[in-house]
Write a protein that holds these residues in place. Structure first.
Motif, short mmCIF file in Angstrom:
data_model
loop_
_atom_site.label_atom_id
_atom_site.label_comp_id
_atom_site.label_asym_id
_atom_site.label_seq_id
_atom_site.Cartn_x
_atom_site.Cartn_y
_atom_site.Cartn_z
N ILE A 72 0.84 -1.20 0.00
CA ILE A 72 0.00 0.00 0.00
C ILE A 72 0.87 1.25 0.00
N PHE A 73 1.92 1.26 0.85
CA PHE A 73 2.81 2.41 0.93
C PHE A 73 3.54 2.64 -0.38
N SER A 110 -1.62 -3.03 -8.63
CA SER A 110 -1.96 -2.36 -7.38
C SER A 110 -2.35 -0.90 -7.62
N LEU A 111 -1.67 -0.23 -8.54
CA LEU A 111 -2.09 1.13 -8.92
C LEU A 111 -3.54 1.14 -9.40
N LEU A 112 -3.90 0.17 -10.22
CA LEU A 112 -5.27 0.08 -10.73
C LEU A 112 -6.25 -0.21 -9.60
N PHE A 113 -5.85 -1.03 -8.65
CA PHE A 113 -6.72 -1.42 -7.54
C PHE A 113 -6.98 -0.25 -6.58
N HIS A 114 -6.03 0.69 -6.50
CA HIS A 114 -6.11 1.73 -5.48
C HIS A 114 -6.44 3.12 -6.01
N TYR A 115 -6.13 3.39 -7.29
CA TYR A 115 -6.28 4.75 -7.81
C TYR A 115 -6.98 4.73 -9.16
N GLN A 116 -8.12 5.36 -9.21
CA GLN A 116 -8.94 5.33 -10.43
C GLN A 116 -8.21 5.92 -11.63
N ASP A 117 -7.45 6.99 -11.41
CA ASP A 117 -6.85 7.73 -12.52
C ASP A 117 -5.34 7.57 -12.61
N ALA A 118 -4.78 6.59 -11.93
CA ALA A 118 -3.32 6.43 -11.95
C ALA A 118 -2.81 6.04 -13.33
N ARG A 132 -6.85 -8.57 -1.87
CA ARG A 132 -8.19 -9.15 -1.89
C ARG A 132 -9.05 -8.47 -0.83
N GLY A 133 -10.36 -8.52 -1.03
CA GLY A 133 -11.27 -8.01 -0.03
C GLY A 133 -11.40 -6.50 0.00
N ILE A 134 -11.04 -5.83 -1.09
CA ILE A 134 -11.20 -4.37 -1.16
C ILE A 134 -12.08 -4.02 -2.36
N ASP A 135 -12.69 -2.86 -2.29
CA ASP A 135 -13.49 -2.37 -3.42
C ASP A 135 -12.57 -1.65 -4.39
N GLU A 162 -8.62 -15.00 -11.62
CA GLU A 162 -9.21 -14.18 -10.56
C GLU A 162 -8.93 -12.70 -10.80
N LEU A 163 -7.69 -12.38 -11.18
CA LEU A 163 -7.35 -10.99 -11.47
C LEU A 163 -8.18 -10.46 -12.64
N TYR A 164 -8.29 -11.25 -13.68
CA TYR A 164 -9.09 -10.87 -14.84
C TYR A 164 -10.54 -10.58 -14.44
N LYS A 165 -11.10 -11.45 -13.61
CA LYS A 165 -12.49 -11.31 -13.17
C LYS A 165 -12.67 -10.04 -12.33
N LEU A 166 -11.73 -9.78 -11.42
CA LEU A 166 -11.82 -8.59 -10.57
C LEU A 166 -11.77 -7.31 -11.39
#
Length: 201
Positions: A72-73, A110-118, A132-135, A162-166
Motif C-alpha cells: 500500500i505504501f 496495485s495502482l489500478l486497484f487503489h487509484y482510479q486515474d493512476a 483481496r477483499g477491497i473495493d 481471478e485478477l481478470y475477473k476482478l
C-alpha cells in the motif's frame, strides 16, 4: 525514484511506465516497449526495495505472499512519483500505460486497484492479485492486457483468472492471453500485447 525518461516521437502516443521484475533494473523492459510502440515516450523506474540485493517494488513475506502494508505504501509512493515525473518531463499524466513484468506487473495492478486515474491502461506480464477483499475503483475506459502462463509455477492460472475477473467487475476492458512457457516473458506474449495495443489505440 531512480528512473530514466525518453521522449517519444509521436505526441499522440502514450507514455509507457516500465516496471521490471525482481532483480531487474530500469533498462530491462526498454526493448519490449520498442516492440510495442517505438514512438511512445518511456518512463522506466527501478524498484525502491532491495531483497537480498535485488531491486523490487515492494516487500514480500515469502514467495507469493505480499507484505500488504508495504505494498500500500509503495503504491502510494509510485502514484505520487508519476505526478512529479509528469511535471518534470512534460508528458501527459492522463495518458500513461504501464508495462510490467512479474513484481512490476503486481505494482501496476496495485495502482489500478487503489487509484482510479493512476493509469490509462496496462500491459501486465504474469501478474498476481495484489490485494483481496477491497473495493476497486471504477475502471471504465481502462484497457488492460494480462499475459498469463498455463504452466506458471509462481502465478497459477486460477490467480490469473481471478485478477481478470476482478478487473472486469470494476468495468475495465480486460483481455487475457495464455501461453505455456511458465513464468518467463516470451516473444509470443509480447507480440500478442503489441497486437492488442494497436487494436485498442
Amino acid at each position: 525514484m531512480i528512473h530514466l525518461f525518453q521522449k517519444g516521437t509521436n505526441p499522440s502516443s502514450p507514455t509507457f511506465l516500465l516496471l521490471h521484475g525482481t532483480g531487474g533494473t530500469e533498462q530491462d523492459l526498454i526493448p519490449l516497449a520498442s516492440e510495442i510502440d517505438k514512438e511512445a515516450s518511456i518512463l522506466s523506474v527501478r524498484g525502491n526495495v532491495l531483497e537480498n540485493g535485488m531491486p523490487r517494488f515492494f516487500k514480500r513475506l515469502a514467495e507469493g505472499v505480499f507484505d500488504e502494508e508495504d505494498l500500500i505504501f509503495r503504491t502510494k509512493e509510485l502514484s505520487a512519483f508519476l505526478d512529479q515525473a509528469a511535471e518534470e518531463h512534460h508528458f501527459d499524466r492522463n495518458n500513461i500505460i504501464a508495462i510490467g513484468y512479474s513484481n512490476g506487473a503486481n505494482i501496476a495492478a496495485s495502482l489500478l486497484f487503489h487509484y482510479q486515474d493512476a493509469l490509462q491502461g496496462a500491459i501486465l506480464h504474469h501478474p498476481m492479485v495484489p490485494r483481496r477483499g477491497i473495493d476497486l475503483p471504477d475502471l471504465t475506459g481502462r484497457n488492460i492486457f494480462i499475459a498469463a502462463g498455463m504452466n506458471d509455477p509462481i502465478c497459477s492460472s486460477d490467480e490469473s483468472k481471478e485478477l481478470y475477473k476482478l478487473l472486469e467487475q470494476a468495468n475495465a476492458n480486460a483481455t487475457i492471453y495464455w501461453g505455456n512457457k511458465g513464468h518467463q516473458l516470451t516473444n509470443g506474449e509480447v507480440e500478442a500485447a503489441a497486437t492488442w495495443y494497436w487494436n485498442n489505440k
